[in-house]
Structure formats: C-alpha cells, structure tokens
Design a protein around this motif. Structure first.
Motif, PDB file in Angstrom:
ATOM      1  N   SER A  33      39.443  53.602   1.810  1.00  0.00           N
ATOM      2  CA  SER A  33      39.634  53.294   3.228  1.00  0.00           C
ATOM      3  C   SER A  33      38.638  52.235   3.678  1.00  0.00           C
ATOM      4  O   SER A  33      37.452  52.290   3.330  1.00  0.00           O
ATOM      5  CB  SER A  33      39.456  54.560   4.070  1.00  0.00           C
ATOM      6  OG  SER A  33      39.353  54.237   5.450  1.00  0.00           O
ATOM      7  N   GLY A  35      37.329  50.855   7.265  1.00  0.00           N
ATOM      8  CA  GLY A  35      37.413  51.164   8.688  1.00  0.00           C
ATOM      9  C   GLY A  35      36.133  50.830   9.415  1.00  0.00           C
ATOM     10  O   GLY A  35      35.246  50.149   8.883  1.00  0.00           O
ATOM     11  N   PHE A 119      39.218  54.857   8.955  1.00  0.00           N
ATOM     12  CA  PHE A 119      38.087  55.774   9.034  1.00  0.00           C
ATOM     13  C   PHE A 119      38.385  56.989   9.910  1.00  0.00           C
ATOM     14  O   PHE A 119      37.978  58.102   9.594  1.00  0.00           O
ATOM     15  CB  PHE A 119      36.835  55.049   9.540  1.00  0.00           C
ATOM     16  CG  PHE A 119      35.570  55.852   9.368  1.00  0.00           C
ATOM     17  CD1 PHE A 119      35.248  56.403   8.131  1.00  0.00           C
ATOM     18  CD2 PHE A 119      34.702  56.057  10.425  1.00  0.00           C
ATOM     19  CE1 PHE A 119      34.083  57.136   7.958  1.00  0.00           C
ATOM     20  CE2 PHE A 119      33.541  56.786  10.266  1.00  0.00           C
ATOM     21  CZ  PHE A 119      33.226  57.324   9.028  1.00  0.00           C
ATOM     22  N   ARG A 122      42.166  60.822   9.396  1.00  0.00           N
ATOM     23  CA  ARG A 122      41.673  61.772   8.410  1.00  0.00           C
ATOM     24  C   ARG A 122      42.767  62.626   7.779  1.00  0.00           C
ATOM     25  O   ARG A 122      42.474  63.478   6.932  1.00  0.00           O
ATOM     26  CB  ARG A 122      40.584  62.632   9.041  1.00  0.00           C
ATOM     27  CG  ARG A 122      39.419  61.786   9.561  1.00  0.00           C
ATOM     28  CD  ARG A 122      38.207  62.589   9.851  1.00  0.00           C
ATOM     29  NE  ARG A 122      37.743  63.307   8.672  1.00  0.00           N
ATOM     30  CZ  ARG A 122      36.774  64.220   8.706  1.00  0.00           C
ATOM     31  NH1 ARG A 122      36.179  64.501   9.851  1.00  0.00           N
ATOM     32  NH2 ARG A 122      36.407  64.859   7.600  1.00  0.00           N
ATOM     33  N   ARG A 126      40.780  60.310   1.225  1.00  0.00           N
ATOM     34  CA  ARG A 126      40.328  59.066   0.618  1.00  0.00           C
ATOM     35  C   ARG A 126      39.217  59.364  -0.381  1.00  0.00           C
ATOM     36  O   ARG A 126      38.417  60.290  -0.194  1.00  0.00           O
ATOM     37  CB  ARG A 126      39.901  58.033   1.645  1.00  0.00           C
ATOM     38  CG  ARG A 126      38.665  58.315   2.441  1.00  0.00           C
ATOM     39  CD  ARG A 126      38.822  59.423   3.481  1.00  0.00           C
ATOM     40  NE  ARG A 126      40.019  59.323   4.283  1.00  0.00           N
ATOM     41  CZ  ARG A 126      40.143  58.535   5.350  1.00  0.00           C
ATOM     42  NH1 ARG A 126      39.148  57.802   5.740  1.00  0.00           N
ATOM     43  NH2 ARG A 126      41.256  58.546   6.042  1.00  0.00           N
ATOM     44  N   ASP A 129      35.187  55.962   1.527  1.00  0.00           N
ATOM     45  CA  ASP A 129      35.249  55.443   2.891  1.00  0.00           C
ATOM     46  C   ASP A 129      34.272  54.294   3.017  1.00  0.00           C
ATOM     47  O   ASP A 129      33.047  54.492   2.925  1.00  0.00           O
ATOM     48  CB  ASP A 129      34.878  56.532   3.904  1.00  0.00           C
ATOM     49  CG  ASP A 129      36.081  57.164   4.574  1.00  0.00           C
ATOM     50  OD1 ASP A 129      36.932  56.398   5.059  1.00  0.00           O
ATOM     51  OD2 ASP A 129      36.170  58.397   4.602  1.00  0.00           O
ATOM     52  N   VAL A 131      32.800  51.655   5.598  1.00  0.00           N
ATOM     53  CA  VAL A 131      32.708  51.484   7.042  1.00  0.00           C
ATOM     54  C   VAL A 131      32.038  50.154   7.351  1.00  0.00           C
ATOM     55  O   VAL A 131      30.950  49.862   6.842  1.00  0.00           O
ATOM     56  CB  VAL A 131      31.927  52.637   7.700  1.00  0.00           C
ATOM     57  CG1 VAL A 131      31.828  52.429   9.214  1.00  0.00           C
ATOM     58  CG2 VAL A 131      32.610  53.965   7.403  1.00  0.00           C
ATOM     59  N   ARG A 159      30.114  60.383   6.815  1.00  0.00           N
ATOM     60  CA  ARG A 159      31.281  60.430   5.934  1.00  0.00           C
ATOM     61  C   ARG A 159      31.426  59.162   5.099  1.00  0.00           C
ATOM     62  O   ARG A 159      32.265  59.100   4.198  1.00  0.00           O
ATOM     63  CB  ARG A 159      32.574  60.616   6.758  1.00  0.00           C
ATOM     64  CG  ARG A 159      32.562  61.801   7.688  1.00  0.00           C
ATOM     65  CD  ARG A 159      33.967  62.148   8.184  1.00  0.00           C
ATOM     66  NE  ARG A 159      34.706  61.040   8.746  1.00  0.00           N
ATOM     67  CZ  ARG A 159      34.643  60.622  10.004  1.00  0.00           C
ATOM     68  NH1 ARG A 159      33.817  61.231  10.861  1.00  0.00           N
ATOM     69  NH2 ARG A 159      35.369  59.612  10.430  1.00  0.00           N
ATOM     70  N   ALA A 160      30.667  58.125   5.414  1.00  0.00           N
ATOM     71  CA  ALA A 160      30.817  56.837   4.730  1.00  0.00           C
ATOM     72  C   ALA A 160      30.281  56.908   3.307  1.00  0.00           C
ATOM     73  O   ALA A 160      29.216  57.483   3.050  1.00  0.00           O
ATOM     74  CB  ALA A 160      30.107  55.737   5.508  1.00  0.00           C
TER      75      ALA A 160
END
Length: 322
Positions: A33, A35, A119, A122, A126, A129, A131, A159-160
């Motif tokens: 992802s 984002g 991002f 959800r 993924r 992530d 970012v 979460r990145a």
C-alpha cells in the motif's frame, strides 16, 4: 471542537480493525500500500510508479488497485498517468478494492498488487504499508480534519512499514532533519527515506518530448488541478522558469469545454515568448496540442531518493512473493 467527532470516529474505526471486530480480507497475492495521513497531494503517483517499476524489473506481474476518486466518467488522472508511464502495468479502479484485488488476480494473473492511496483502506490486508509525508506540511504541525488536513491522528504511523518524506527539496534542510528526528523518536524501528519530485522531461503533442531545460530562463504560464498546486509552481521555479502567470483548479478537476475556452483566452494574454506548462495529470485529461496556437507541455515528474533508498528497497524485498 469541530475535529473532535472526526477524531473519535477515526479512532473507533481503526480500533475495530485492530481488534478484529471488522473483517480484513486477504488477497491471494502480496499487497503493498502507498498512502498518507493527510488530505490533498503528497506525491503518491510518482511513488506508486517507482514501486510498481521496482517489482516489474524483477519480472513480477504487477497491478495497481485504487478507489478511482474522480473517475465517474472513466479512468481518473492517476490511472491515465500510470498507463502513460507504465504501459505494462494494469490499473483497476473500484470503490470496492477487495473485489478489484480479486479481479486482478483471477483475470489478469497478477502476482503482486500496489494499493494506491490505501493507508486508511483497512478492509484489504497489506504486506507493507508505505506512508508518504510531505516535508512542507509535516504531521507534527498539522491538525485533524476539518481544522487541518489529517485523515487520522499521527499515531496511525505505528502501522507504517516504511515512511517516505516527499518534496524535501522545497523546504530548508534543517526542517527535513527535524521531521526525521521526530519520526526516529516516535517510531525508531521504521525506516525513513527522503525524496524529491524531480522533473524528468517535457511531454507534448503526439508523445514528443523535450528536456526540462526548455523552461530554464523562459517566461512560463502554468496551470494545474492537483492537491498541492504550490508544489508544482515551486517545481517550475526550481527548473529556473520565470512563472509569469499561474492558475490553480480544484484537485482532480474535470476540464470542460468552457474551461478550455477560458484557458485559451488566458493563454492569449501571456507574453509572446511564454511557454505554457501543466502537470502530466492535467495533460492526460486535456490532450490538447496547443492553447491559443502555442504548444502545451506537460512536466513529467519522477521520484528521486536523497537518502534511505537502501532501507526502503530492503523493505520492498521483504514483501513475500506469490
């Protein structure tokens, strides 16, 4: 106070996914992802292109999946730009990105998916992530929508799997260092890369190209309809263009016949030796060879790493292969 209910809703939604109260669907192939945390442009499309090309160069069959914002009448500007620059990478647009991921695997035999602007989406699992943070608008100094541009609290960066600072050439070096230090204090194990969006070439009628030096020292009339129009103007000025007139339209603007007529009248008012320039996102929608008899040039932008490329590449290499 206006941001409080928005923040609560964002927190509750993320918590529901974190606790498993909302279903996360896993695609049959790995998903990366790209984002951000904010509304507006952070330069995702050049990063999507860079990541997709990285995997294609390793003979991985890649597809891009996106919501398709602004694509009610067909493909949106991001899809058209990616098709122009990556003709062997299909782009599926669907508000139901889980369904689009399934089609990419079943119908196109894709081996890896790049989720564009994913991002906050959800529902689709993924494996990495990425970012993006615009160095000219760091989240530490931003606020939640509607008081600011944050889509969710900055704590979401936990979460990145990798963070990419974009447009680092448009702010002082000390500001970039301050953002990197802030990120290192809060998320010390997350790799951070610094980048800039560098002009690659000018694209014109029939796919003709010119070096960006064509704009150096020249008077330029420019327009765009992107999330961060000021960044495009700074890009032109960074080439050495003398921007004499600049027009900004809303992000993802759908140009009408009236807009073209208006831009033609505007072009007639520019100095006789002025060059007319726009972004590639705007150019692929207009497909005009000229305005008021003057060639229309699109500035093609590429992502260039300043630091952290090895760590970023290593994060991509750790993505499992189908």
């Amino acid at each position: 106070m206006a941001s409080w209910p928005y923040g609560v809703a964002a927190w509750a939604r993320n918590r529901a996914f974190d606790r498993g109260w909302k279903t996360v669907h896993r695609a049959a192939v790995p998903v990366v992802s790209i984002g951000n945390l904010t509304l507006g442009g952070t330069g995702k499309t050049p990063c999507v292109e860079w990541v997709a090309r990285f995997f294609r160069e390793q003979d991985v069959q890649v597809a891009v999946v996106s919501r398709g914002y602004g694509s009610d009448a067909g493909r949106n500007d991001e899809a058209m730009v990616l098709e122009e620059n990556l003709p062997d990478v299909p782009h599926l647009q669907d508000p139901d990105r889980v369904a689009a991921a399934g089609r990419a695997v079943e119908e196109l035999e894709s081996e890896l998916l790049v989720l564009d602007d994913g991002f906050q989406h959800r529902r689709l699992h993924r494996d990495l992530d990425v970012v993006l943070i615009d160095a000219s608008c760091p989240p530490a100094h931003d606020r939640l929508f509607p008081r600011g541009t944050l889509r969710e609290p900055v704590g979401g960066l936990r979460r990145a799997g990798a963070i990419v600072l974009t447009r680092c050439d448009q702010v002082p070096a000390r500001d970039v260092e301050a953002i990197c230090e802030w990120l290192a204090r809060r998320w010390p194990s997350t790799p951070v890369a610094t980048t800039e969006h560098r002009p690659v070439e000018l694209v014109g009628d029939g796919g003709s190209t010119r070096p960006t030096e064509r704009l150096t020292g020249a008077p330029v009339g420019a327009f765009c309809g992107i999330g961060n129009p000021a960044a495009f103007r700074k890009t032109l000025e960074g080439i050495g263009a003398a921007v004499t007139n600049f027009r900004a339209f809303p992000d993802h603007h759908a140009y009408s016949r009236a807009d073209v007529d208006d831009l033609t009248r505007w072009a007639e008012t520019l100095p006789p030796d002025a060059v007319i320039a726009t972004t590639q996102k705007d150019w692929v929608k207009l497909r005009l060879p000229a305005l008021a008899g003057r060639p229309l040039w699109a500035v093609r932008i590429g992502l260039t790493f300043r630091s952290g490329q090895d760590a970023f590449t290593a994060a991509l290499e750790r993505v499992p292969r189908s």
